[in-house]
Design a protein around this motif. Structure first.
Motif, short mmCIF file in Angstrom:
data_model
loop_
_atom_site.label_atom_id
_atom_site.label_comp_id
_atom_site.label_asym_id
_atom_site.label_seq_id
_atom_site.Cartn_x
_atom_site.Cartn_y
_atom_site.Cartn_z
N TYR A 10 1.71 -2.01 16.07
CA TYR A 10 1.08 -1.35 17.22
C TYR A 10 -0.29 -0.76 16.84
O TYR A 10 -1.20 -0.72 17.66
N GLY A 11 -0.40 -0.33 15.58
CA GLY A 11 -1.70 0.14 15.11
C GLY A 11 -2.74 -0.98 15.17
O GLY A 11 -3.91 -0.76 15.53
N MET A 12 -2.29 -2.19 14.85
CA MET A 12 -3.20 -3.34 14.89
C MET A 12 -3.60 -3.67 16.34
O MET A 12 -4.74 -4.05 16.60
N VAL A 13 -2.66 -3.52 17.27
CA VAL A 13 -2.98 -3.79 18.69
C VAL A 13 -4.07 -2.82 19.15
O VAL A 13 -5.05 -3.24 19.79
N ALA A 14 -3.92 -1.55 18.81
CA ALA A 14 -4.91 -0.55 19.21
C ALA A 14 -6.26 -0.83 18.55
O ALA A 14 -7.32 -0.74 19.19
N GLU A 15 -6.22 -1.19 17.27
CA GLU A 15 -7.46 -1.49 16.54
C GLU A 15 -8.15 -2.73 17.12
O GLU A 15 -9.38 -2.76 17.28
N HIS A 16 -7.35 -3.73 17.46
CA HIS A 16 -7.87 -4.97 18.05
C HIS A 16 -8.60 -4.64 19.36
O HIS A 16 -9.70 -5.13 19.63
N ALA A 17 -7.99 -3.78 20.16
CA ALA A 17 -8.61 -3.39 21.44
C ALA A 17 -9.93 -2.65 21.19
O ALA A 17 -10.92 -2.89 21.89
N ALA A 18 -9.94 -1.78 20.17
CA ALA A 18 -11.13 -1.00 19.88
C ALA A 18 -12.28 -1.89 19.43
O ALA A 18 -13.43 -1.70 19.83
N VAL A 19 -11.97 -2.88 18.62
CA VAL A 19 -13.02 -3.74 18.06
C VAL A 19 -13.44 -4.82 19.06
O VAL A 19 -14.62 -5.10 19.24
N CYS A 20 -12.46 -5.42 19.72
CA CYS A 20 -12.70 -6.59 20.58
C CYS A 20 -13.16 -6.22 21.99
O CYS A 20 -13.85 -6.99 22.64
N LYS A 21 -12.79 -5.02 22.46
CA LYS A 21 -13.11 -4.60 23.83
C LYS A 21 -12.79 -5.72 24.84
O LYS A 21 -13.68 -6.22 25.55
N PRO A 22 -11.52 -6.11 24.88
CA PRO A 22 -11.14 -7.26 25.72
C PRO A 22 -11.09 -6.89 27.20
O PRO A 22 -11.22 -5.72 27.57
N ASP A 23 -10.89 -7.90 28.03
CA ASP A 23 -10.69 -7.67 29.46
C ASP A 23 -9.24 -7.33 29.76
O ASP A 23 -8.96 -6.60 30.71
N VAL A 24 -8.34 -7.88 28.94
CA VAL A 24 -6.90 -7.69 29.17
C VAL A 24 -6.19 -7.59 27.82
O VAL A 24 -6.52 -8.34 26.90
N ILE A 25 -5.22 -6.67 27.73
CA ILE A 25 -4.37 -6.61 26.53
C ILE A 25 -3.20 -7.57 26.71
O ILE A 25 -2.46 -7.47 27.69
N GLY A 26 -3.03 -8.50 25.75
CA GLY A 26 -1.96 -9.50 25.84
C GLY A 26 -0.65 -8.98 25.31
O GLY A 26 -0.62 -8.23 24.32
N HIS A 27 0.44 -9.38 25.96
CA HIS A 27 1.84 -9.07 25.57
C HIS A 27 1.95 -7.89 24.60
O HIS A 27 2.31 -8.06 23.44
N MET A 61 10.19 4.34 20.50
CA MET A 61 9.44 4.46 21.75
C MET A 61 8.22 5.36 21.56
O MET A 61 7.17 5.14 22.15
N TYR A 62 8.38 6.39 20.73
CA TYR A 62 7.24 7.29 20.47
C TYR A 62 6.10 6.51 19.82
O TYR A 62 4.93 6.64 20.20
N VAL A 63 6.46 5.65 18.85
CA VAL A 63 5.45 4.83 18.16
C VAL A 63 4.75 3.91 19.17
O VAL A 63 3.51 3.81 19.21
N ALA A 64 5.56 3.25 20.02
CA ALA A 64 5.00 2.30 20.99
C ALA A 64 4.12 3.04 22.02
O ALA A 64 3.01 2.59 22.34
N GLU A 65 4.59 4.17 22.51
CA GLU A 65 3.83 4.91 23.53
C GLU A 65 2.53 5.49 22.96
O GLU A 65 1.50 5.50 23.62
N ASP A 66 2.64 5.98 21.75
CA ASP A 66 1.46 6.55 21.09
C ASP A 66 0.36 5.48 20.96
O ASP A 66 -0.80 5.71 21.28
N ALA A 67 0.79 4.28 20.53
CA ALA A 67 -0.17 3.18 20.37
C ALA A 67 -0.68 2.70 21.73
O ALA A 67 -1.83 2.29 21.87
N PHE A 68 0.19 2.76 22.72
CA PHE A 68 -0.21 2.35 24.07
C PHE A 68 -1.34 3.24 24.57
O PHE A 68 -2.34 2.77 25.10
#
Ligand SMILES: [Zn+2]
Ligand SMILES: [Zn+2]
Length: 266
Positions: free
Chosen positions: A138-155, A173-180
């Motif tokens: 989940y940390g990677m998903v958040a980092e990917h969003a920060a770097v890539c600035k996408p239009d949509v977050i995939g799955h 759930m806390y880990v997932a929500e925090d990353a969300f």
């Protein structure tokens, strides 16, 4: 209700239908529009992604057919950009950002191939600790969003594909929500992805219902996508997903118009 799908795979990556076959299917299904999002090239695993030398051909084919079908169906050129891919975002109308691997010490662990791959990843990299694996992913998903600035977050929570994550566990759930929440700072638009259902892995779309309600609470946008790998599945489970969004308190879902996103009433 009419729908659009922005998450479509073709024979350019691991889909079975051609660009044209998918367009024909979308027209037969009376869809609003269709976007292509084949897998970006990942050097760590070339088995399912687009070949580096095929990018230009892919872009040219989608653009040529978009022009050919422009009276019948708006067609858009996108990409599903993996965390480990480099792309020139300007080549595409839109970008979906996804994480499919955790790579450590030169070893590439797919997170959504099989349950055995997930188990190997957890044991080899995280000493068998499933929560540590979730934190990393989940940390990677958040980092990917920060770097890539996408239009949509995939799955967003594709890590749940094989019911390997302790989804009922508060700590998970806390880990997932925090990353969300962290991901949301960089991209406010998440897809409701029905691909796990069409392939028989899941009974509900990604993200889980709890995360959908969090997205609504945060004031985010939802895009209904099928992550289709077959032309027949372009709108798989879309009516049910619209109902799910209504249940989560959404009044609209978002549809790409070529430049930005329109909000369509549910
Ligand atoms: Zn994906
Ligand atoms: Zn995909």
């Amino acid at each position: 209700m009419r729908f659009s799908n922005l998450h479509t795979h073709t024979t350019f990556s691991d889909g079975v239908g051609t660009v044209r076959e998918n367009i024909e299917s979308a027209i037969a299904k009376n869809m609003l529009s269709l976007g292509f999002s084949d897998h970006s090239f990942t050097a760590c695993d070339t088995s399912y992604c687009m070949k580096l030398e095929d990018y230009e051909k892919y872009c040219a084919e989608v653009k040529t057919l978009a022009a050919e079908y422009k009276e019948k169906l708006p067609v858009f050129l996108g990409i599903e950009k993996d965390y480990y891919s480099e792309i020139e975002a300007g080549m595409f109308d839109y970008v979906i950002a996804s994480v499919h691997y955790i790579v450590k010490n030169g070893v590439c662990y797919p997170v959504d191939h099989t349950r055995a791959h997930q188990e190997a990843c957890m044991n080899d990299l995280f000493g068998g600790n499933v929560l540590d694996m979730a934190k990393c992913y989940y940390g990677m998903v958040a980092e990917h969003a920060a770097v890539c600035k996408p239009d949509v977050i995939g799955h967003f929570d594709v890590l749940n594909k094989f019911s390997f994550m302790p989804e009922k566990d508060e700590k998970y759930m806390y880990v997932a929500e925090d990353a969300f929440r962290e991901t949301f700072k960089h991209c406010k638009r998440f897809e409701v992805n029905t691909g796990g259902i069409s392939r028989g892995w899941r009974k509900e779309p990604y993200p889980s219902f709890g995360l959908l309600t969090l997205l609504r609470d945060l004031g985010g946008e939802a895009v209904i996508n099928s992550d289709s790998h077959h032309p027949d599945n372009l709108d798989f489970y879309f009516n049910e997903s619209a109902e799910l969004l209504r249940c989560a308190g959404f009044e609209t879902f978002s549809v790409f118009n070529g430049k930005g996103f329109d909000k369509i009433k549910l």
